[in-house]
Write an enzyme that holds these catalytic residues in place. Structure first.
Site, short mmCIF file in Angstrom:
data_model
loop_
_atom_site.label_atom_id
_atom_site.label_comp_id
_atom_site.label_asym_id
_atom_site.label_seq_id
_atom_site.Cartn_x
_atom_site.Cartn_y
_atom_site.Cartn_z
N GLU A 123 -7.47 7.61 -3.75
CA GLU A 123 -7.51 7.55 -5.21
C GLU A 123 -8.90 7.81 -5.77
O GLU A 123 -9.08 8.58 -6.70
CB GLU A 123 -7.00 6.19 -5.70
N GLU B 61 1.26 0.56 -7.49
CA GLU B 61 0.62 1.63 -8.25
C GLU B 61 0.18 2.75 -7.30
O GLU B 61 0.37 3.94 -7.58
CB GLU B 61 -0.57 1.08 -9.02
N ASP C 37 -4.02 3.58 -2.75
CA ASP C 37 -4.16 2.13 -2.56
C ASP C 37 -2.85 1.47 -2.10
O ASP C 37 -1.75 1.93 -2.45
CB ASP C 37 -4.63 1.48 -3.86
N HIS D 29 -0.97 -7.40 1.53
CA HIS D 29 -2.16 -7.39 2.37
C HIS D 29 -2.91 -8.69 2.16
O HIS D 29 -2.58 -9.49 1.29
CB HIS D 29 -3.05 -6.18 2.06
N ASP E 141 -0.64 -0.73 -2.86
CA ASP E 141 0.14 -1.55 -3.79
C ASP E 141 1.16 -0.63 -4.48
O ASP E 141 1.26 0.55 -4.17
CB ASP E 141 -0.76 -2.25 -4.81
N TYR F 237 -9.42 -4.87 0.31
CA TYR F 237 -8.81 -4.48 -0.96
C TYR F 237 -8.72 -5.68 -1.91
O TYR F 237 -8.24 -6.75 -1.54
CB TYR F 237 -7.43 -3.89 -0.72
N ARG G 99 -7.17 -5.89 -4.93
CA ARG G 99 -5.95 -6.10 -5.71
C ARG G 99 -4.91 -6.72 -4.79
O ARG G 99 -4.17 -6.02 -4.10
CB ARG G 99 -5.45 -4.78 -6.31
#
Length: 693
Positions: free
Chosen positions: A9, A84, A80, A330, A82, A286, A288
């Site tokens: 990203e 999104e 990423d 995660h 997740d 990460y 998030r």
């Protein structure tokens, strides 16, 4: 020639990943989403299918990525880990259409993590994609369909949001509770003793003789003074014990934002930006995440480090129960290498890294231990025939445990009682107090939310996702629905009006409804529910509520373009009045205080039939205007498609100043001083298109 392409990203990850993968790989970035719903319209058809368009930046990125895809054998989508990120990978696959691709994820940018991810590639998880898509579409339906209605209710442009408006409601209701609060003054008493130069205190233990559930506050100041004047007491009981205090969990997205707000005075948006940079540089995992637990590898590394530095780790890994609805895709946010004490390219990054590191390290150290002592005293002299008792509580830290490593971030709310060195006492001992005093207390109003405490409240109510909290806070503040003063959130009048306009009219404003919607989105992600069912049911409910409300809305000047919202009078950057629709963004000329023809290339709306048609385009109407120099002229409302401008001939359109089509000369003539002077003179009298809006 590189055989593989890895797409992430953020461009900030490219250098680190390229060094890990080597020359056989190309590494490129999508720079977030390359497709999204259109900005100027709903972008969701009657079947609730979203319409995706390449963004302005996405067009450039897609063109570059297509060229790279053509050079390699296989594409690895490493956005990423997740929902999104899963959606971004899906959009990339749909646009780039690589012949061979796979999905991979990693939560830390290290050699080991990347190699492990390469050995565990998979296909795109469409359940996660549909869950993200459902959230995006639901937010769009509420924003585009409710905002015009709210604007008509308030008579000014405002915006509603599926989660944003619920967060606003919490702030507004807290503000109203503070406004309505009436403080109550009440009293107690405290005795002070001393022994061998050490002072300690005992507080009056109010019994049912003096307070009750119906009257919880003692308001007799005179009687409190009598109790404070007591001196002779006897020990009824004395109990010694031990208390343990465990460390708080490693950071989730939510608790990281809270701690950074309190300790470092960073707003959530800034915190996430700094954390993103630390992650991209490979310093933290990460950020998030909604999991409070570390991986087994992380525990082993922390345990080894702690033993080497005599910090006493726990013998087996600590685990915490995740919040309801947590994805736990995660582990918690932690340093990639616990031995690195300082990381970051700026002082703010270093401070945030230090906070993350200390919390992760402390989480796996032994408990802090306290020696506790509770003593119950009774006055020898009763008051008004009633027994008076006092209670003294004290504790002493005997084993620091995790406290040697941590720093106070105030996201852990373990009760920390103040030190009160109560001496060793035996039942039956007689004591004499040195002094006594009345404790005057006042009930306090509810505290206003800070950004940290509002995030904590949203998470506790299961409203929204931690990854969206920073955006929610930023939106509420930017749109002036709330303001920040000394870190506290104050509801602004516009925010209170908007909240009142939406409450009891729309289900999405109710906490249980919004909480249940989060559960439905989780069900889509896990394959237990479908996009069509969740979004369809929610949209039907929204349409029903809108239908019931539209009949009672003030009509005003309804936008001729969309027939859904009211036109608002405003001014351009040049100070010229015009009208605009807050829903479809259509703009209309101002004709003596009334909406005139529509600007742009949409179908013209001639509210004034007497207005002359533009001779150039023969589609739009002309309106009279005045240049900066006060000279009258006529312009076409079809700008920018038609930029015709005409002189004024005794109140009527005169000759055209120039043609809409302006062909470029093959070679621009060199300007002489004469032509410059001519141009300058013309610019003084001739209105330009910049005068119009």
């Amino acid at each position: 020639m590189a055989r593989n392409l890895l797409i992430v990203e953020s461009p900030g990850k490219i250098k680190k990943l390229q060094s890990i993968l080597g020359s056989a790989w190309l590494v490129a970035a999508s720079v977030g989403h390359i497709r999204d719903l259109p900005e100027d319209r709903l972008g969701v058809d009657t079947g609730l299918k979203p319409e995706y368009l390449l963004t302005t930046r996405g067009k450039e990125v897609a063109q570059k990525l297509r060229g790279l895809v053509a050079q390699v054998d296989k594409v690895y989508l490493a956005t990423d880990p997740d929902r999104e990120g899963e959606a971004i990978s899906w959009h990339l696959q749909q646009v780039l259409k690589p012949a061979h691709y796979c999905r991979m994820t990693f939560s830390e940018i290290t050699q080991e993590a990347v190699q492990t991810a390469l050995s565990q590639t998979r296909t795109i998880d469409l359940n996660l994609v549909h869950a993200q898509e459902a959230r995006r579409v639901l937010d769009r339906l509420v924003g585009f369909q409710v905002s015009p209605v709210a604007s008509r209710l308030l008579g000014q442009p405002v915006s509603a949001g599926r989660v944003q408006s619920v967060a606003l409601r919490l702030v507004v209701e807290q503000e109203q509770a503070i406004r309505q609060f009436v403080s109550v003054e009440h009293y107690s008493a405290q005795l002070e003793f001393s022994q061998a130069g050490t002072a300690w205190t005992a507080d009056w233990k109010l019994s049912p003789d003096f307070v009750s559930d119906q009257n919880p506050y003692f308001k007799d100041k005179v009687l409190a003074g009598t109790v404070a004047n007591l001196r002779k007491v006897q020990v009824l009981a004395s109990k010694d014990g031990m208390a343990r205090r465990s460390p708080p969990a490693p950071f989730t997205t939510s608790t990281l934002q809270q701690a950074a707000s309190i300790v470092l005075k960073l707003d959530p948006k800034k915190t996430m930006k700094l954390a993103q940079s630390l992650y991209e540089q490979g310093f933290i995992t990460y950020h998030r995440t909604d999991s409070p637990n570390l991986s087994a590898e992380a525990f082993r590394e922390i345990s080894t480090y702690a033993l080497a530095h005599k910090l006493n780790p726990v013998p087996s890994q600590r685990f915490w129960k995740a919040k309801a609805g947590s994805q736990e895709a995660h582990e918690a946010c932690r340093p990639t290498h616990i031995a690195d004490k300082v990381c970051g390219s700026t002082s703010e990054e270093e401070a945030l890294y230090r906070l993350i590191r200390i919390r992760a390290l402390a989480s796996q150290l032994e408990d802090a231990e306290y020696a506790t002592r509770n003593v119950l005293l009774e006055a020898l002299d009763p008051v008004q025939g009633k027994k008076i008792q006092f209670e003294a509580k004290g504790r002493t830290l005997v084993k620091a445990g995790w406290l040697v490593a941590t720093q106070k971030d105030q996201t852990d709310e373990s009760d920390a009682e103040p030190d009160n060195p109560v001496p060793l006492l035996k039942t039956g001992d007689l004591l004499t107090a040195d002094t006594g005093r009345i404790l005057t207390k006042k009930t306090k109003p509810p505290s206003r939310y800070t950004q940290a405490s509002l995030i904590k409240k949203l998470e506790a109510e299961e409203i929204g996702r931690p990854s969206t909290y920073a955006t929610i806070m930023d939106t509420l503040i930017k749109r002036q629905y709330v303001r920040v003063a000394k870190q506290f959130l104050y509801a602004e009048p516009l925010g209170e009006s908007l909240c009142a306009a939406l409450l009891q009219k729309f289900s999405f404003m109710e906490l249980p409804f919004t909480r249940e919607m989060e559960h439905h989105l989780d069900e889509i992600a896990s394959g237990k529910n479908t996009y069509a069912t969740v979004v369809g049911d929610a949209h039907q409910k929204l349409l029903y509520e809108l239908k019931g409300l539209n009949t009672s809305l003030p009509q005003g000047r309804v936008c001729p373009a969309c027939q859904q919202a009211t036109l608002f009078s405003t001014k351009s950057g040049k100070g010229l009045p015009y009208w605009r629709c807050d829903s479809c963004k259509a703009a209309f000329a101002d004709q003596q205080g009334q909406p005139g023809d529509q600007f742009g290339d949409r179908k013209p709306v001639a509210l004034d039939p007497a207005a002359p048609l533009c001779p150039t385009c023969k589609k739009h109407h002309l309106v009279q205007a005045t240049s900066k120099q006060g000279n009258p002229y006529w312009r076409c409302t079809g700008y920018p498609k038609c930029s015709a401008v005409f002189g004024d001939n005794q109140g009527q359109p005169g000759s055209a100043f120039g043609s809409t089509a302006k062909p470029k000369p093959k070679s621009a003539p060199r300007k002489t001083s004469a032509t410059k002077a001519k141009t300058t003179r013309a610019s003084r009298t001739k209105p330009t298109r910049n005068d119009l809006l």
